[in-house]
Enzyme design. Structure first.
Site, mmCIF file in Angstrom:
data_model
loop_
_atom_site.group_PDB
_atom_site.id
_atom_site.type_symbol
_atom_site.label_atom_id
_atom_site.label_comp_id
_atom_site.label_asym_id
_atom_site.label_seq_id
_atom_site.Cartn_x
_atom_site.Cartn_y
_atom_site.Cartn_z
ATOM 1 N N GLY A 158 72.535 25.358 -21.159
ATOM 2 C CA GLY A 158 72.310 23.753 -21.278
ATOM 3 C C GLY A 158 72.849 23.020 -22.554
ATOM 4 O O GLY A 158 73.818 23.510 -23.327
ATOM 5 N N CYS A 159 71.985 21.928 -22.706
ATOM 6 C CA CYS A 159 72.566 21.016 -24.019
ATOM 7 C C CYS A 159 72.555 21.852 -25.330
ATOM 8 O O CYS A 159 71.157 22.520 -25.447
ATOM 9 C CB CYS A 159 71.731 20.040 -23.915
ATOM 10 S SG CYS A 159 71.593 18.849 -25.346
ATOM 11 N N PHE A 160 73.573 21.876 -25.858
ATOM 12 C CA PHE A 160 73.562 22.720 -27.321
ATOM 13 C C PHE A 160 72.413 22.108 -28.412
ATOM 14 O O PHE A 160 72.133 23.006 -29.191
ATOM 15 C CB PHE A 160 74.866 23.076 -27.946
ATOM 16 C CG PHE A 160 75.643 21.798 -27.909
ATOM 17 C CD1 PHE A 160 75.175 20.344 -27.973
ATOM 18 C CD2 PHE A 160 76.950 22.123 -27.865
ATOM 19 C CE1 PHE A 160 76.068 19.502 -28.234
ATOM 20 C CE2 PHE A 160 78.038 21.094 -28.195
ATOM 21 C CZ PHE A 160 77.411 19.551 -28.315
#
Length: 322
Positions: A158-160
């Site tokens: 997902g979003c880093f």
């Protein structure tokens, strides 16, 4: 990951700038080096094949330039080529090695030199193992083996911004960087990755001390702090750039990843869909993505999305937090 075309490009058009330069007089180099080291590194000599035990030495560590100490290769990229000289598939970073055309002995080859001090290392050939296809054929006397307690693993979930915030807080983790891997183009931008057209995933590259935290534990934490059962989706974030993925560097890491996934699967009703792929290249994301949560703890995304994930992380792994 460098390929043969990259090597040719550098040899033809100029090499990347090194992190630093070390320059000495011939007299100064002679005072620092043995006669054989000087002959190979400063006079472009070649040691006899099978003259060093370094060919069959594969223990963890790094290989540095014997002249200036610059890190050149990691043991993870070393392989048995059968040629009689230590062989590697990749330098430790893209600007560690410089490439020059070598037309001596009636043939054209690509000479590899330390990009910091111009020490002659050996040559690069395109008959190495995949995925790079490269063989860095190095003189053992041009290298110095250094034991290190650092390894790297690249993970996507997902979003880093979220994954970075979690792994930064683990004991044994030295550094976490956000970036992109697994795509089709070099040096992608955030805008390009978000389009989904490049095939990259938002990633973190974790540098860790295996004496303090194991590869297996890092994977267990990864698989339990995001949803590994959804394809190209993490909450409201949708697209292939948000896929769950583990990149391995060695066959042992691949087998370990498969084993950990089987173990963690018992905790999920749905099937884990985390991809396991061979690591090729990590492209560091733009500066404003780095250390995002720590710089923006009061931001709306951080409070609404990252804070709950950190709370769950602390409940599950309080004993592993710094």
């Amino acid at each position: 990951m460098l390929k043969w075309l990259d090597v040719i490009k550098y040899a033809n058009n100029g090499n990347p700038a090194p992190d630093k330069r070390v320059e000495k007089t011939e007299k100064e180099w002679k005072a620092l080096l043995t006669e054989e080291q000087f002959n190979v590194t400063r006079l472009k000599g070649t040691e006899h094949a099978f003259s060093s035990d370094l060919c069959s030495y594969f223990e963890p560590g790094r290989y540095t330039c014997v002249c200036c100490g610059t890190a050149l290769f990691d043991s993870d990229t070393k392989f048995e080529s059968g040629t009689g000289w230590p062989s590697f598939t990749q330098p430790i970073q893209e600007n560690a090695v410089a490439y020059h055309k070598d037309s001596t002995f009636g043939m054209v080859r690509i000479e590899a030199l330390c990009n910091t001090c111009d020490a002659h290392l050996g040559h690069v050939f395109q008959d190495g193992p995949m995925p790079s296809g490269l063989r860095y054929c190095m003189n053992a006397v041009s290298l110095k083996k250094v034991d290190v307690s650092e390894k790297k693993v690249d993970l996507g979930g997902g979003c880093f911004w979220c994954t970075e915030a979690i792994f930064q807080r683990l004991k044994g983790v030295i550094k976490v960087e956000s970036g992109y891997s697994g795509g089709k183009i070099t040096n992608p931008t955030y805008r390009e990755v978000c389009s989904g057209a490049t095939g990259h995933a938002e990633m973190i590259e974790v540098t860790y001390n295996p004496n303090e935290i194991s590869f297996d534990d890092l994977l267990r934490i990864h698989l339990s702090t995001h949803n590994p059962t959804t394809v190209d989706e993490q909450g409201a974030d949708q697209g292939s750039q948000y896929r769950s993925i583990i990149f391995y560097r060695t066959e042992d890491e691949k087998q370990a990843a498969m084993k950990v996934i089987d173990e963690v699967q018992k905790s999920y009703l749905d099937m884990i869909v985390t991809q396991i792929e061979m690591f090729e290249h990590f492209y560091k994301a733009e500066d404003y993505h780095q250390d995002y949560y720590n710089k923006n703890p009061d931001g709306g995304y951080c409070q609404a999305i990252i804070d709950p994930k950190l709370s769950k992380f602390r409940e599950l792994y309080n004993d592993k937090i710094k």
